[in-house]
Motif scaffolding. Structure first.
Motif, short mmCIF file in Angstrom:
data_model
loop_
_atom_site.label_atom_id
_atom_site.label_comp_id
_atom_site.label_asym_id
_atom_site.label_seq_id
_atom_site.Cartn_x
_atom_site.Cartn_y
_atom_site.Cartn_z
N SER A 2 -29.12 -41.43 -10.40
CA SER A 2 -28.66 -40.01 -10.12
C SER A 2 -27.58 -40.35 -8.99
O SER A 2 -27.25 -41.49 -8.40
CB SER A 2 -29.82 -39.31 -9.67
OG SER A 2 -30.45 -39.60 -8.39
N ILE A 3 -26.83 -39.26 -8.74
CA ILE A 3 -25.88 -39.07 -7.68
C ILE A 3 -26.76 -39.73 -6.31
O ILE A 3 -25.98 -40.48 -5.79
CB ILE A 3 -25.24 -37.85 -7.68
CG1 ILE A 3 -24.35 -37.72 -8.88
CG2 ILE A 3 -24.27 -37.85 -6.32
CD1 ILE A 3 -23.76 -36.34 -8.97
N ARG A 4 -27.82 -39.04 -6.12
CA ARG A 4 -28.48 -39.28 -4.69
C ARG A 4 -28.92 -40.70 -4.61
O ARG A 4 -28.64 -41.44 -3.67
CB ARG A 4 -29.84 -38.37 -4.72
CG ARG A 4 -30.77 -38.77 -3.67
CD ARG A 4 -30.24 -37.80 -2.54
NE ARG A 4 -31.13 -38.15 -1.43
CZ ARG A 4 -30.99 -38.17 -0.04
NH1 ARG A 4 -29.60 -38.27 0.27
NH2 ARG A 4 -31.74 -38.35 0.87
N THR A 5 -29.39 -41.34 -5.79
CA THR A 5 -29.79 -42.71 -5.67
C THR A 5 -28.60 -43.72 -5.57
O THR A 5 -28.54 -44.63 -4.67
CB THR A 5 -30.85 -43.25 -6.71
OG1 THR A 5 -29.95 -42.94 -8.00
CG2 THR A 5 -31.99 -42.70 -6.90
N GLU A 6 -27.32 -43.17 -5.99
CA GLU A 6 -26.17 -44.04 -6.10
C GLU A 6 -25.66 -44.01 -4.58
O GLU A 6 -25.18 -44.83 -3.72
CB GLU A 6 -24.99 -43.41 -6.97
CG GLU A 6 -25.26 -43.79 -8.26
CD GLU A 6 -24.21 -43.22 -9.38
OE1 GLU A 6 -23.44 -43.16 -8.95
OE2 GLU A 6 -24.62 -43.26 -10.44
N LYS A 7 -25.67 -42.64 -3.81
CA LYS A 7 -25.29 -42.55 -2.68
C LYS A 7 -25.94 -43.26 -1.54
O LYS A 7 -25.56 -44.00 -0.63
CB LYS A 7 -25.36 -40.95 -2.26
CG LYS A 7 -24.22 -40.48 -2.74
CD LYS A 7 -24.08 -38.89 -2.12
CE LYS A 7 -22.93 -38.02 -2.77
NZ LYS A 7 -22.89 -36.73 -2.54
N SER A 10 -25.34 -46.93 -2.00
CA SER A 10 -24.27 -47.30 -1.28
C SER A 10 -24.31 -47.43 0.15
O SER A 10 -23.64 -48.31 0.85
CB SER A 10 -23.00 -46.28 -1.73
OG SER A 10 -21.94 -46.51 -1.01
#
Length: 119
Positions: A2-7, A10
């Motif tokens: 998900s976008i959250r886990t990617e952020k 990173s």
């Protein structure tokens, strides 16, 4: 992911890279945080580290990372605690992608140098 886990991944990669740059024992080996994978619940972060050096250097650095996981997590917590309620547990894994890529390049060079053989 998900976008959250990617952020989160990173941010962890960036911060752990900076921490390892300062904390890793000095040797002639080059160590880099190549990738970070975070579980969906943000409870575990799998850190993939590439170590370019001799086999002994790779073994020593990976052993040091495993031995110092709690200490490194504490340093990480001090840097990113304002982003998270709970800091993920961290696990270190060796990533040998560069080693495999070098071997493939070497094999391709050998194939190009070999004279064409006709039957």
């Amino acid at each position: 992911m998900s976008i959250r886990t990617e952020k989160v991944a990173s941010l962890l990669q960036q911060e752990l890279g900076a921490i390892l740059e300062k904390e890793l024992p000095r040797s002639s080996a080059l160590s880099t945080v190549v990738d970070v994978k975070v579980t969906a619940d943000l409870g575990i972060a799998r850190i993939y580290v590439s170590v370019i050096g001799t086999e002994e250097q790779r073994t020593a650095i990976m052993a040091w990372l495993h031995d110092e996981t709690k200490y490194l997590r504490k340093l990480l917590s001090a840097k990113i605690r304002h982003h998270f309620r709970r800091i993920p547990e961290i696990e270190f894994f060796e990533d040998r992608i560069y080693e495999r890529a070098s071997r493939i390049e070497q094999l391709l060079r050998e194939v190009r140098k070999a004279p064409e053989q006709h039957d």
